[in-house]
Design a protein around this motif. Sequence first.
Motif, PDB file in Angstrom:
ATOM      1  N   VAL A   1       0.835  -1.207   0.000  1.00  0.00           N
ATOM      2  CA  VAL A   1       0.000   0.000   0.000  1.00  0.00           C
ATOM      3  C   VAL A   1       0.868   1.255   0.000  1.00  0.00           C
ATOM      4  CG1 VAL A   1      -1.749   1.321   1.271  1.00  0.00           C
ATOM      5  CG2 VAL A   1      -1.960  -1.167   1.069  1.00  0.00           C
ATOM      6  N   LEU A   2       1.828   1.322   0.890  1.00  0.00           N
ATOM      7  CA  LEU A   2       2.710   2.495   0.946  1.00  0.00           C
ATOM      8  C   LEU A   2       3.433   2.691  -0.386  1.00  0.00           C
ATOM      9  CD1 LEU A   2       4.144   4.807   2.431  1.00  0.00           C
ATOM     10  CD2 LEU A   2       5.753   3.115   3.340  1.00  0.00           C
ATOM     11  N   GLY A   3       4.028   1.636  -0.906  1.00  0.00           N
ATOM     12  CA  GLY A   3       4.752   1.741  -2.179  1.00  0.00           C
ATOM     13  C   GLY A   3       3.854   2.142  -3.334  1.00  0.00           C
ATOM     14  N   GLY A   4       2.664   1.549  -3.402  1.00  0.00           N
ATOM     15  CA  GLY A   4       1.733   1.881  -4.483  1.00  0.00           C
ATOM     16  C   GLY A   4       1.213   3.301  -4.388  1.00  0.00           C
ATOM     17  N   ASN A   5       0.843   3.717  -3.181  1.00  0.00           N
ATOM     18  CA  ASN A   5       0.321   5.081  -3.010  1.00  0.00           C
ATOM     19  C   ASN A   5       1.382   6.136  -3.314  1.00  0.00           C
ATOM     20  OD1 ASN A   5      -2.342   4.497  -2.363  1.00  0.00           O
ATOM     21  ND2 ASN A   5      -1.957   4.411  -0.165  1.00  0.00           N
ATOM     22  N   ARG A   6       2.630   5.831  -3.024  1.00  0.00           N
ATOM     23  CA  ARG A   6       3.696   6.816  -3.259  1.00  0.00           C
ATOM     24  C   ARG A   6       3.833   7.184  -4.728  1.00  0.00           C
ATOM     25  NH1 ARG A   6       8.997   4.770  -1.117  1.00  0.00           N
ATOM     26  NH2 ARG A   6       9.695   6.879  -1.522  1.00  0.00           N
ATOM     27  N   ILE A   7       3.446   6.270  -5.636  1.00  0.00           N
ATOM     28  CA  ILE A   7       3.570   6.609  -7.063  1.00  0.00           C
ATOM     29  C   ILE A   7       2.220   6.723  -7.769  1.00  0.00           C
ATOM     30  CG2 ILE A   7       5.901   5.672  -7.257  1.00  0.00           C
ATOM     31  CD1 ILE A   7       4.671   3.304  -8.803  1.00  0.00           C
ATOM     32  N   GLY A   8       1.132   6.725  -7.002  1.00  0.00           N
ATOM     33  CA  GLY A   8      -0.180   6.980  -7.589  1.00  0.00           C
ATOM     34  C   GLY A   8      -0.911   5.778  -8.142  1.00  0.00           C
ATOM     35  N   LEU A   9      -0.586   4.574  -7.683  1.00  0.00           N
ATOM     36  CA  LEU A   9      -1.321   3.386  -8.101  1.00  0.00           C
ATOM     37  C   LEU A   9      -2.619   3.275  -7.316  1.00  0.00           C
ATOM     38  CD1 LEU A   9       1.641   0.825  -8.106  1.00  0.00           C
ATOM     39  CD2 LEU A   9       0.687   2.022 -10.073  1.00  0.00           C
ATOM     40  N   TYR A  10      -3.576   2.548  -7.851  1.00  0.00           N
ATOM     41  CA  TYR A  10      -4.815   2.243  -7.147  1.00  0.00           C
ATOM     42  C   TYR A  10      -4.507   1.072  -6.209  1.00  0.00           C
ATOM     43  CZ  TYR A  10      -9.749   1.224  -6.353  1.00  0.00           C
ATOM     44  OH  TYR A  10     -10.973   1.026  -5.766  1.00  0.00           O
ATOM     45  N   THR A  11      -4.503   1.302  -4.907  1.00  0.00           N
ATOM     46  CA  THR A  11      -4.044   0.301  -3.953  1.00  0.00           C
ATOM     47  C   THR A  11      -5.189  -0.526  -3.391  1.00  0.00           C
ATOM     48  OG1 THR A  11      -4.048   2.026  -2.257  1.00  0.00           O
ATOM     49  CG2 THR A  11      -1.938   1.517  -3.288  1.00  0.00           C
ATOM     50  N   ILE A  12      -4.982  -1.845  -3.394  1.00  0.00           N
ATOM     51  CA  ILE A  12      -5.971  -2.791  -2.877  1.00  0.00           C
ATOM     52  C   ILE A  12      -5.283  -3.649  -1.817  1.00  0.00           C
ATOM     53  CG2 ILE A  12      -7.549  -4.682  -3.409  1.00  0.00           C
ATOM     54  CD1 ILE A  12      -7.583  -3.626  -6.338  1.00  0.00           C
ATOM     55  N   LEU A  13      -5.810  -3.602  -0.606  1.00  0.00           N
ATOM     56  CA  LEU A  13      -5.272  -4.393   0.496  1.00  0.00           C
ATOM     57  C   LEU A  13      -6.147  -5.618   0.703  1.00  0.00           C
ATOM     58  CD1 LEU A  13      -3.168  -4.487   2.844  1.00  0.00           C
ATOM     59  CD2 LEU A  13      -4.913  -3.352   4.253  1.00  0.00           C
ATOM     60  N   VAL A  14      -5.505  -6.798   0.726  1.00  0.00           N
ATOM     61  CA  VAL A  14      -6.208  -8.043   1.028  1.00  0.00           C
ATOM     62  C   VAL A  14      -5.743  -8.559   2.384  1.00  0.00           C
ATOM     63  CG1 VAL A  14      -6.489  -8.675  -1.412  1.00  0.00           C
ATOM     64  CG2 VAL A  14      -4.512  -9.522  -0.146  1.00  0.00           C
ATOM     65  N   GLU A  15      -6.561  -9.388   3.001  1.00  0.00           N
ATOM     66  CA  GLU A  15      -6.149 -10.024   4.252  1.00  0.00           C
ATOM     67  C   GLU A  15      -5.093 -11.077   3.935  1.00  0.00           C
ATOM     68  OE1 GLU A  15      -9.566 -11.586   6.301  1.00  0.00           O
ATOM     69  OE2 GLU A  15     -10.627  -9.673   6.157  1.00  0.00           O
ATOM     70  N   PRO A  16      -4.065 -11.198   4.783  1.00  0.00           N
ATOM     71  CA  PRO A  16      -3.045 -12.216   4.532  1.00  0.00           C
ATOM     72  C   PRO A  16      -3.643 -13.620   4.610  1.00  0.00           C
ATOM     73  CG  PRO A  16      -2.684 -11.145   6.661  1.00  0.00           C
ATOM     74  CD  PRO A  16      -3.798 -10.420   5.989  1.00  0.00           C
ATOM     75  N   ILE A  17      -3.180 -14.494   3.730  1.00  0.00           N
ATOM     76  CA  ILE A  17      -3.715 -15.851   3.641  1.00  0.00           C
ATOM     77  C   ILE A  17      -3.264 -16.725   4.806  1.00  0.00           C
ATOM     78  CG2 ILE A  17      -3.657 -17.979   2.269  1.00  0.00           C
ATOM     79  CD1 ILE A  17      -3.532 -16.130  -0.229  1.00  0.00           C
ATOM     80  N   ALA A  18      -1.976 -16.694   5.133  1.00  0.00           N
ATOM     81  CA  ALA A  18      -1.426 -17.588   6.168  1.00  0.00           C
ATOM     82  C   ALA A  18      -0.366 -16.845   6.975  1.00  0.00           C
ATOM     83  CB  ALA A  18      -0.840 -18.835   5.529  1.00  0.00           C
ATOM     84  N   VAL A  19      -0.799 -16.085   7.960  1.00  0.00           N
ATOM     85  CA  VAL A  19       0.112 -15.276   8.767  1.00  0.00           C
ATOM     86  C   VAL A  19       1.172 -16.139   9.458  1.00  0.00           C
ATOM     87  CG1 VAL A  19       0.268 -13.678  10.724  1.00  0.00           C
ATOM     88  CG2 VAL A  19      -1.624 -13.487   9.113  1.00  0.00           C
ATOM     89  N   ASN A  20       0.804 -17.340   9.875  1.00  0.00           N
ATOM     90  CA  ASN A  20       1.755 -18.219  10.571  1.00  0.00           C
ATOM     91  C   ASN A  20       2.919 -18.658   9.691  1.00  0.00           C
ATOM     92  OD1 ASN A  20       0.279 -18.038  12.924  1.00  0.00           O
ATOM     93  ND2 ASN A  20      -0.897 -19.887  12.501  1.00  0.00           N
ATOM     94  N   ASP A  21       2.771 -18.555   8.387  1.00  0.00           N
ATOM     95  CA  ASP A  21       3.838 -18.942   7.462  1.00  0.00           C
ATOM     96  C   ASP A  21       4.786 -17.794   7.131  1.00  0.00           C
ATOM     97  OD1 ASP A  21       2.718 -21.440   7.384  1.00  0.00           O
ATOM     98  OD2 ASP A  21       1.831 -21.221   5.395  1.00  0.00           O
TER      99      ASP A  21
END
Length: 170
Positions: free
Chosen positions: A123-143
Amino acid sequence: MLHLMVPKLTVRTIFDIDLAELKRNGIRGIITDLDNTLVGAKVPYATPELGAWLETVRERGFQVVVVSNNRKTRVSAFAEPLSLPYVYRARKPLHAAFLRALEMMSLQPKETAVVGDQMMTDVLGGNRIGLYTILVEPIAVNDESWVTRNVNRNLERAFVYKLRKKGWLP
């Protein structure tokens, strides 16, 4: 800087992204993270469901590039069987890998979405250059790696708390 941590869209999984809505908004390309966005961090290859989704994405006219901070062996083993272009050791949230992906697709930032599971990188990287940012929930945090699980996720929780206090996140 806090506003750069706010995604334009938050969904549970990539399968919840409204591709028709992206198209209506002029999006023609998708830069996607790999680990915990497309598959779990320890899953080497695409699931059949993911393969079908990627095929649908392509059929609807979107270009896709995988951009990952992981090493080449991990990213190439995942992306090459799917004929997906990729950028490895991306060093997100720095600009270079995002700009390289845009160049690979011959698209401008306003025509491109970035999908990822981390506010601190995708999100930070995408927003810094003007991309449309989409955040998803992580699939497997334990991994996740120790750094991602214990540093990035803790920082992310602090940012989410502040963003919610400001009313910028639900």
